[in-house]
Design an enzyme around this catalytic site. Structure first.
Site, PDB file in Angstrom:
ATOM      1  N   HIS A  99      26.994  57.512 -21.013  1.00 52.56           N
ATOM      2  CA  HIS A  99      27.667  58.525 -21.772  1.00 52.56           C
ATOM      3  C   HIS A  99      26.800  59.792 -21.322  1.00 52.56           C
ATOM      4  O   HIS A  99      25.600  59.762 -21.242  1.00 52.56           O
ATOM      5  CB  HIS A  99      27.697  58.504 -23.219  1.00 52.56           C
ATOM      6  CG  HIS A  99      28.356  57.125 -23.759  1.00 52.56           C
ATOM      7  ND1 HIS A  99      27.485  55.864 -23.994  1.00 52.56           N
ATOM      8  CD2 HIS A  99      29.587  56.921 -24.320  1.00 52.56           C
ATOM      9  CE1 HIS A  99      28.430  55.095 -24.587  1.00 52.56           C
ATOM     10  NE2 HIS A  99      29.820  55.633 -24.881  1.00 52.56           N
ATOM     11  N   ASP A 102      23.731  60.038 -23.274  1.00 51.48           N
ATOM     12  CA  ASP A 102      22.597  59.071 -23.282  1.00 51.48           C
ATOM     13  C   ASP A 102      21.652  59.677 -22.046  1.00 51.48           C
ATOM     14  O   ASP A 102      20.234  59.378 -22.208  1.00 51.48           O
ATOM     15  CB  ASP A 102      23.074  57.677 -22.450  1.00 51.48           C
ATOM     16  CG  ASP A 102      24.168  57.352 -23.227  1.00 51.48           C
ATOM     17  OD1 ASP A 102      24.238  57.504 -24.337  1.00 51.48           O
ATOM     18  OD2 ASP A 102      25.158  56.734 -22.728  1.00 51.48           O
TER      19      ASP A 102
END
Ligand code: XUL
Ligand code: CO
Length: 441
Positions: A99, A102
């Site tokens: 993501h 992240d």
């Protein structure tokens, strides 16, 4: 500089090996059905579970010991990239997924967050080039930040909708830049808590519009990755719009999106929906929308998404049966959307966990291949449905009958002789294959 000093490259040593840092069943170069395991299984590491999260839960602080946590901010993000590519190399995994949040810390504005993402993406691009590791998929996290409290692409506030769209737009640009093979939409906040304050029709229509805009923008970018929707029935919202593969399929058909999307099926999401993993895979496969897999498993005793590493060989076997019957996963892969338990906090546990998952899917793959080679399930089904091969059954499946003809057939049938379903025999046969194949050298 090495981040996992105690771990060397993980090798295949065979079923008799006592080395915890060796594959017992996953042999990357072994040919199964004419393709190497490495080519076929397309394992992916989930960046968020492996490099970003700290193993905290709603009742307890993080426990994870991660060497890159001596840094913060962008330094930590860069250290994670270095560590992750060392991890991929030592494990021999060729794909990863992330993501946006992240890989890089969020700034005060989206502009700042995007700048951080760009720095890390440029770094990743170099590492990908040098290592040959590819991006299976990326996605936008449109669920963690408080701004998404009332949804993202189904938000009650149009400003939040715009923010969510801007994040996906950036995600698609990143996907294009890194040559991602897929782009995933998991609608963490796309759903609702109560109808008392929810305009369900407007929210779903807006979600449909959102996906169309994503398709249009991908076209504009010339991004040829596969779009995937990841169904999940609940958690965080009570009623998720992409409940399971069947409801996600209905949504796609409703909004004219079926040509542009496939599904990313996750084992633990399947069981939360009250289905088996293989049910979700089967529905997607037989409707031509099986795109990729989030390979994990849930805890049947708990009612939430525990995201455990897959170790249940029965489940990996039945899952790989569906994958093989699908003709493989195409651009998709087997992404370990799985985290080590809170008590497994040492860096080495990340290796043990992935080795366990890769070995489990390798076993599933070999057992399912052998069962398909021997036509085990095919013979069971052929026999069970044999009445559709002739007479009235053939008329039914060829669309050559109607209620009057069926009534004429039924009126004087008398007692119908049924066949046993043989369930216990079938389960014993699966066990036999599992034991035989794992006993082979
Ligand atoms: C959440 C989940 C996500 C998606 C990507 O349950 O599975 O991690 O895979 O957003
Ligand atoms: Co997932």
């Amino acid at each position: 500089m090495t981040w996992f000093e105690s771990v060397n490259k993980i090798k295949y040593e065979g079923a008799q090996s006592k080395n915890p840092l060796a594959f017992k069943f996953y042999n990357p170069n072994e040919l199964v059905n004419g393709q190497t395991m490495e080519e076929y299984l397309r394992f992916g590491v989930a960046y968020w579970h492996t490099f970003t999260q700290d193993l905290s839960d709603p009742f307890g602080a993080g426990t994870a010991i991660r060497p890159w946590d001596k840094f913060t901010g962008m330094d930590q993000a860069k250290a994670r990239v270095e560590a992750s590519f060392e991890f991929f190399d030592k494990l021999g995994v060729k794909y990863f997924c992330f993501h946006d949040v992240d890989i890089a810390p969020e700034g005060d504005t989206l502009r700042e967050s995007n700048k951080n993402v760009d720095t890390i993406v440029a770094m990743m691009k170099d590492y990908m080039k040098d290592s040959g590791v590819k991006l299976l998929w990326n996605t936008a996290n449109n669920f963690t930040h408080p701004r998404f409290v009332h949804g993202a692409a189904s938000a009650s506030d149009a400003n939040v909708y715009a923010y969510a769209a801007a994040k996906v737009k950036k995600g698609l640009e990143v996907a294009k830049e890194l040559g991602a093979e897929n782009y995933v939409f998991w609608g963490g906040r796309e759903g609702y808590e109560t109808l008392l304050n929810t305009d369900l029709k407007l929210e779903q229509d807006n979600l449909g519009r959102f996906f169309h805009m994503a398709v249009d923008y991908a076209k504009e970018l010339d991004f040829d990755g596969q779009f995937l929707i990841e169904p999940k029935p609940k958690e965080p919202t009570t009623h998720q719009y992409d409940y399971d593969s069947q409801s996600a399929h209905a949504f796609l058909l409703n909004y004219g999106l079926e040509k542009h999307f496939k599904l990313n099926i996750e084992a633990n999401h399947a069981t939360l929906a009250g289905h088996t993993f293989e049910h979700e895979l089967r529905y997607a496969r037989t409707n031509g929308i099986l795109g990729s897999v989030d390979a994990n498993q849930g805890d049947p005793l708990l009612g939430w998404d525990t995201d455990e590493f897959p170790t249940d060989l029965y489940s990996t076997t039945l899952a790989m049966y569906e994958v093989i019957k699908n003709g493989g996963l195409g651009k998709g892969g087997l992404n370990f959307d799985a985290k080590v338990r809170r008590g497994s906090f040492e860096p080495e546990d990340l290796f043990y966990a992935h080795v366990a998952g890769m070995d489990s899917f390798a076993v599933g793959y070999k057992v399912a291949s052998k069962m398909i080679e021997d036509n085990v399930f095919e013979d069971i089904l052929a026999d069970r449905y044999s009445t559709y091969n002739e007479g009235i059954g053939l008329d039914i499946v060829s669309g050559n009958t109607d209620f009057k003809k069926l009534e004429a057939h039924a009126l004087d049938l008398g007692e119908i002789k049924q066949k046993s379903g043989r369930l216990e025999l079938i389960k014993a046969t699966i066990n036999q294959y599992l034991l035989q194949v794992t006993a082979e050298k």
